[in-house]
Design an enzyme around this catalytic site. Structure first.
Site, PDB file in Angstrom:
ATOM      1  N   GLY A  51       0.758  -1.175  -0.036  1.00  0.00           N
ATOM      2  CA  GLY A  51       0.017   0.031   0.115  1.00  0.00           C
ATOM      3  C   GLY A  51       0.779   1.144   0.189  1.00  0.00           C
ATOM      4  O   GLY A  51       1.438   1.483  -0.952  1.00  0.00           O
ATOM      5  N   ASN A  52       1.031   1.757   1.246  1.00  0.00           N
ATOM      6  CA  ASN A  52       1.688   3.071   1.272  1.00  0.00           C
ATOM      7  C   ASN A  52       1.285   4.233   0.270  1.00  0.00           C
ATOM      8  O   ASN A  52       2.357   4.555  -0.562  1.00  0.00           O
ATOM      9  CB  ASN A  52       3.129   2.962   1.254  1.00  0.00           C
ATOM     10  CG  ASN A  52       3.687   2.293   2.578  1.00  0.00           C
ATOM     11  OD1 ASN A  52       3.266   2.835   3.620  1.00  0.00           O
ATOM     12  ND2 ASN A  52       4.293   1.114   2.601  1.00  0.00           N
ATOM     13  N   HIS A  53       0.024   4.386   0.007  1.00  0.00           N
ATOM     14  CA  HIS A  53      -0.277   5.416  -0.808  1.00  0.00           C
ATOM     15  C   HIS A  53      -1.814   5.968  -0.470  1.00  0.00           C
ATOM     16  O   HIS A  53      -2.517   5.368   0.342  1.00  0.00           O
ATOM     17  CB  HIS A  53      -0.313   4.968  -2.325  1.00  0.00           C
ATOM     18  CG  HIS A  53      -1.351   3.760  -2.416  1.00  0.00           C
ATOM     19  ND1 HIS A  53      -1.019   2.358  -2.496  1.00  0.00           N
ATOM     20  CD2 HIS A  53      -2.931   3.763  -2.904  1.00  0.00           C
ATOM     21  CE1 HIS A  53      -1.928   1.849  -2.663  1.00  0.00           C
ATOM     22  NE2 HIS A  53      -3.164   2.364  -2.832  1.00  0.00           N
ATOM     23  N   ALA A  54      -2.302   6.968  -1.048  1.00  0.00           N
ATOM     24  CA  ALA A  54      -3.616   7.464  -0.926  1.00  0.00           C
ATOM     25  C   ALA A  54      -4.111   7.455  -2.310  1.00  0.00           C
ATOM     26  O   ALA A  54      -3.458   7.723  -3.256  1.00  0.00           O
ATOM     27  CB  ALA A  54      -3.578   8.758  -0.314  1.00  0.00           C
TER      28      ALA A  54
END
Length: 137
Positions: A51-54
């Site tokens: 993930g590590n995102h928006a």
């Protein structure tokens, strides 16, 4: 209430049945989601962080089919963590929240239900860029 508040992110009950032969989870149109499902993808992983995102516009609803994972959701000032370890719960992450998943030590499989097709321009992959984005909303 601010739509980007972590108070707006909660686990959702999902219709799920278990018997001696296994488990069945049902995602259908009467599930209380604020979006129409347009894309579904699966991830299979062990002992890692993803993930590590928006997303700027995309809603996601995450269901753990096997194994376990922790999902951390961040609104730019605070974090909230959710455990998904059953097919009977799912987590809706609206656009505008940074998130990542920590996969457990056994094989974990998730389905992610989205309201948009894949669009790289919808992703914010750098946390500092995310903080700038959220400050302008």
């Amino acid at each position: 209430m601010n739509k980007f508040s972590l108070k707006n992110i909660n686990l959702t009950d999902i219709q799920s049945f278990k018997d001696n032969e296994g488990a069945m989870t049902i995602i259908q149109s009467n599930l209380d989601l604020p979006f129409r499902i347009m894309r579904v993808f699966s991830i299979s992983a062990i002992s890692c962080t993803r993930g590590n995102h928006a997303h700027k516009n995309c809603h996601q609803f995450i269901v753990c089919l096997s194994g376990s994972l922790l999902i951390s959701v961040d609104d730019g000032t605070s974090k909230k963590t959710f455990l998904l370890d059953s097919t009977s719960k799912g987590l809706h992450i609206p656009p505008g929240f940074w998130s990542y998943q920590e996969y457990g030590s056994t094989q974990t499989i998730i389905n992610v239900y989205c309201d948009l097709g894949y669009d790289e321009l919808d992703y914010i992959r750098n946390y500092e860029d995310y903080k700038i984005f959220i400050s302008k909303i």
